[in-house]
Design a protein around this motif. Structure first.
Motif, PDB file in Angstrom:
ATOM      1  N   LEU A   1       0.829  -1.216   0.000  1.00 39.18           N
ATOM      2  CA  LEU A   1       0.000   0.000   0.000  1.00 39.18           C
ATOM      3  C   LEU A   1       0.858   1.259   0.000  1.00 39.18           C
ATOM      4  CD1 LEU A   1      -2.810  -1.059   2.502  1.00 39.18           C
ATOM      5  CD2 LEU A   1      -3.044  -0.697   0.028  1.00 39.18           C
ATOM      6  N   LEU A   2       1.923   1.256   0.801  1.00 38.14           N
ATOM      7  CA  LEU A   2       2.817   2.417   0.837  1.00 38.14           C
ATOM      8  C   LEU A   2       3.521   2.613  -0.504  1.00 38.14           C
ATOM      9  CD1 LEU A   2       4.429   1.986   4.381  1.00 38.14           C
ATOM     10  CD2 LEU A   2       2.730   3.706   3.692  1.00 38.14           C
ATOM     11  N   GLY A   3       3.903   1.527  -1.143  1.00 41.89           N
ATOM     12  CA  GLY A   3       4.535   1.623  -2.459  1.00 41.89           C
ATOM     13  C   GLY A   3       3.589   2.227  -3.482  1.00 41.89           C
ATOM     14  N   LEU A   4       2.324   1.820  -3.429  1.00 39.27           N
ATOM     15  CA  LEU A   4       1.321   2.386  -4.326  1.00 39.27           C
ATOM     16  C   LEU A   4       1.096   3.865  -4.026  1.00 39.27           C
ATOM     17  CD1 LEU A   4      -0.604   1.746  -6.639  1.00 39.27           C
ATOM     18  CD2 LEU A   4      -2.304   1.083  -4.932  1.00 39.27           C
ATOM     19  N   LEU A   5       1.025   4.208  -2.743  1.00 38.78           N
ATOM     20  CA  LEU A   5       0.862   5.611  -2.350  1.00 38.78           C
ATOM     21  C   LEU A   5       2.063   6.449  -2.792  1.00 38.78           C
ATOM     22  CD1 LEU A   5      -0.715   7.856  -0.879  1.00 38.78           C
ATOM     23  CD2 LEU A   5       0.395   7.097   1.256  1.00 38.78           C
ATOM     24  N   ALA A   6       3.262   5.939  -2.555  1.00 42.25           N
ATOM     25  CA  ALA A   6       4.475   6.674  -2.948  1.00 42.25           C
ATOM     26  C   ALA A   6       4.530   6.846  -4.468  1.00 42.25           C
ATOM     27  CB  ALA A   6       5.720   5.948  -2.447  1.00 42.25           C
ATOM     28  N   GLY A   7       4.203   5.792  -5.214  1.00 41.81           N
ATOM     29  CA  GLY A   7       4.189   5.895  -6.671  1.00 41.81           C
ATOM     30  C   GLY A   7       3.163   6.910  -7.151  1.00 41.81           C
ATOM     31  N   THR A   8       1.996   6.897  -6.529  1.00 43.24           N
ATOM     32  CA  THR A   8       0.955   7.865  -6.879  1.00 43.24           C
ATOM     33  C   THR A   8       1.418   9.284  -6.581  1.00 43.24           C
ATOM     34  OG1 THR A   8      -0.740   6.198  -6.432  1.00 43.24           O
ATOM     35  CG2 THR A   8      -1.461   8.498  -6.480  1.00 43.24           C
ATOM     36  N   CYS A   9       2.073   9.475  -5.439  1.00 39.07           N
ATOM     37  CA  CYS A   9       2.609  10.798  -5.090  1.00 39.07           C
ATOM     38  C   CYS A   9       3.641  11.259  -6.114  1.00 39.07           C
ATOM     39  CB  CYS A   9       3.227  10.779  -3.695  1.00 39.07           C
ATOM     40  SG  CYS A   9       2.026  10.732  -2.352  1.00 39.07           S
ATOM     41  N   MET A  10       4.473  10.329  -6.569  1.00 37.13           N
ATOM     42  CA  MET A  10       5.503  10.678  -7.544  1.00 37.13           C
ATOM     43  C   MET A  10       4.888  11.072  -8.884  1.00 37.13           C
ATOM     44  SD  MET A  10       8.288   7.768  -6.504  1.00 37.13           S
ATOM     45  CE  MET A  10       9.498   8.099  -7.770  1.00 37.13           C
ATOM     46  N   ILE A  11       3.755  10.472  -9.209  1.00 37.81           N
ATOM     47  CA  ILE A  11       3.037  10.820 -10.436  1.00 37.81           C
ATOM     48  C   ILE A  11       2.353  12.174 -10.278  1.00 37.81           C
ATOM     49  CG2 ILE A  11       1.013  10.191 -11.845  1.00 37.81           C
ATOM     50  CD1 ILE A  11       1.772   7.205 -11.127  1.00 37.81           C
ATOM     51  N   TRP A  12       1.825  12.403  -9.108  1.00 37.32           N
ATOM     52  CA  TRP A  12       0.968  13.539  -8.792  1.00 37.32           C
ATOM     53  C   TRP A  12       1.714  14.870  -8.758  1.00 37.32           C
ATOM     54  CZ3 TRP A  12      -1.631  13.714  -3.335  1.00 37.32           C
ATOM     55  CH2 TRP A  12      -2.645  14.674  -3.315  1.00 37.32           C
ATOM     56  N   ASP A  13       2.958  14.852  -8.248  1.00 39.73           N
ATOM     57  CA  ASP A  13       3.642  16.110  -7.979  1.00 39.73           C
ATOM     58  C   ASP A  13       5.142  15.967  -8.224  1.00 39.73           C
ATOM     59  OD1 ASP A  13       3.230  18.840  -6.340  1.00 39.73           O
ATOM     60  OD2 ASP A  13       5.109  17.897  -5.705  1.00 39.73           O
ATOM     61  N   HIS A  14       5.714  16.910  -8.925  1.00 45.12           N
ATOM     62  CA  HIS A  14       7.136  16.848  -9.268  1.00 45.12           C
ATOM     63  C   HIS A  14       8.034  16.942  -8.020  1.00 45.12           C
ATOM     64  CE1 HIS A  14      10.273  16.821 -12.259  1.00 45.12           C
ATOM     65  NE2 HIS A  14      10.901  17.744 -11.567  1.00 45.12           N
ATOM     66  N   ASP A  15       7.661  17.790  -7.052  1.00 42.81           N
ATOM     67  CA  ASP A  15       8.446  17.876  -5.814  1.00 42.81           C
ATOM     68  C   ASP A  15       8.432  16.541  -5.067  1.00 42.81           C
ATOM     69  OD1 ASP A  15       9.069  20.510  -6.322  1.00 42.81           O
ATOM     70  OD2 ASP A  15       7.656  21.334  -4.866  1.00 42.81           O
ATOM     71  N   LEU A  16       7.271  15.890  -5.032  1.00 44.17           N
ATOM     72  CA  LEU A  16       7.168  14.590  -4.365  1.00 44.17           C
ATOM     73  C   LEU A  16       7.994  13.543  -5.101  1.00 44.17           C
ATOM     74  CD1 LEU A  16       3.361  14.530  -3.452  1.00 44.17           C
ATOM     75  CD2 LEU A  16       5.276  15.233  -2.023  1.00 44.17           C
ATOM     76  N   LEU A  17       8.063  13.669  -6.410  1.00 43.90           N
ATOM     77  CA  LEU A  17       8.902  12.774  -7.204  1.00 43.90           C
ATOM     78  C   LEU A  17      10.364  12.931  -6.798  1.00 43.90           C
ATOM     79  CD1 LEU A  17       9.236  10.900  -9.821  1.00 43.90           C
ATOM     80  CD2 LEU A  17       9.689  13.035 -11.011  1.00 43.90           C
ATOM     81  N   LEU A  18      10.831  14.170  -6.700  1.00 38.14           N
ATOM     82  CA  LEU A  18      12.230  14.417  -6.319  1.00 38.14           C
ATOM     83  C   LEU A  18      12.524  13.927  -4.903  1.00 38.14           C
ATOM     84  CD1 LEU A  18      12.834  17.970  -7.825  1.00 38.14           C
ATOM     85  CD2 LEU A  18      13.811  15.797  -8.602  1.00 38.14           C
ATOM     86  N   ILE A  19      11.624  14.208  -3.955  1.00 43.91           N
ATOM     87  CA  ILE A  19      11.830  13.770  -2.570  1.00 43.91           C
ATOM     88  C   ILE A  19      11.893  12.250  -2.510  1.00 43.91           C
ATOM     89  CG2 ILE A  19      10.825  13.668  -0.247  1.00 43.91           C
ATOM     90  CD1 ILE A  19       9.452  16.382  -0.902  1.00 43.91           C
ATOM     91  N   SER A  20      10.912  11.604  -3.121  1.00 43.16           N
ATOM     92  CA  SER A  20      10.822  10.139  -3.062  1.00 43.16           C
ATOM     93  C   SER A  20      12.016   9.467  -3.724  1.00 43.16           C
ATOM     94  CB  SER A  20       9.537   9.661  -3.734  1.00 43.16           C
ATOM     95  OG  SER A  20       8.414  10.214  -3.101  1.00 43.16           O
ATOM     96  N   LEU A  21      12.380   9.930  -4.906  1.00 42.23           N
ATOM     97  CA  LEU A  21      13.539   9.338  -5.589  1.00 42.23           C
ATOM     98  C   LEU A  21      14.820   9.529  -4.790  1.00 42.23           C
ATOM     99  CD1 LEU A  21      13.099  10.098  -9.409  1.00 42.23           C
ATOM    100  CD2 LEU A  21      13.100   7.874  -8.268  1.00 42.23           C
ATOM    101  N   SER A  22      14.976  10.705  -4.208  1.00 41.99           N
ATOM    102  CA  SER A  22      16.180  10.971  -3.410  1.00 41.99           C
ATOM    103  C   SER A  22      16.288  10.006  -2.236  1.00 41.99           C
ATOM    104  CB  SER A  22      16.150  12.399  -2.871  1.00 41.99           C
ATOM    105  OG  SER A  22      16.163  13.323  -3.912  1.00 41.99           O
TER     106      SER A  22
END
Length: 190
Positions: free
Chosen positions: A40-61
């Motif tokens: 569930l967390l992986g799905l949420l994190a992936g959705t966040c990365m799709i949803w927002d560019h800042d969240l993508l950068l934070i998550s990937l980092s």
């Protein structure tokens, strides 16, 4: 309202990651729920990365930082990372939407996350003491790095607030796991 939902999502991610960590490292919480939670967390994190560019950068980092330091050490963490990246890459047809100016930030934050993990391990082992141990036990390096980059206005203040939402969730569960550990390891009659 949307910003609040993003912050809440990152708070839940931070809390869930610490739950899994405490379940395996400290045996404070049950490991029975960690695999479904990780999915569930992986799905949420992936959705966040799709949803927002800042969240993508934070998550990937954070993902890169924990990957290079070997912190994806249990199955739930590996599943979380796999689902997160698969969700994101599937949505973006295999190509992450990173621009040339994103790479220095990603490298900088991933290095900061890795240094925090290494410093945290050294503090846990007693190699670091005093204020330096406190700094790394609270994963201060990446916080300072994010604050500096936001201060020089390379990234918006919302980036810092979203990062801190993850951090707040993580540290709330750190506090709860330490408290639970003290309660369960208290001598009889105390």
């Amino acid at each position: 309202m949307i910003y609040l939902l993003k912050a809440l999502s990152f708070f839940v991610l931070g809390s869930g990651v610490k739950y899994i960590d405490a379940a395996y490292d400290d045996s404070v919480f049950s490991t029975a729920f960690t695999v479904p939670l990780a999915l569930l967390l992986g799905l949420l994190a992936g959705t966040c990365m799709i949803w927002d560019h800042d969240l993508l950068l934070i998550s990937l980092s954070i993902l890169v930082g924990v990957l290079v330091t070997g912190k994806l050490d249990v199955l739930p963490f590996r599943l979380l990372a796999l689902v997160c990246l698969t969700t994101t890459l599937t949505y973006f047809a295999g190509k992450l939407p990173l621009h040339g100016s994103d790479w220095p930030i990603l490298l900088c934050f991933a290095s900061g996350a890795a240094l925090d993990e290494i410093g945290n391990d050294l503090a846990d082992a007693g190699v670091l003491r005093g204020r330096l141990a406190f700094f790394f036990l609270n994963r201060g390096f990446l916080k300072v790095l994010v604050a500096i980059i936001v201060t020089v206005q390379y990234l918006s203040a919302s980036f810092l607030l979203l990062f801190l939402a993850f951090d707040f969730g993580y540290f709330l569960f750190t506090f709860l796991s330490q408290r639970r550990s003290k309660l369960t390891h208290r001598p009889m009659g105390a």
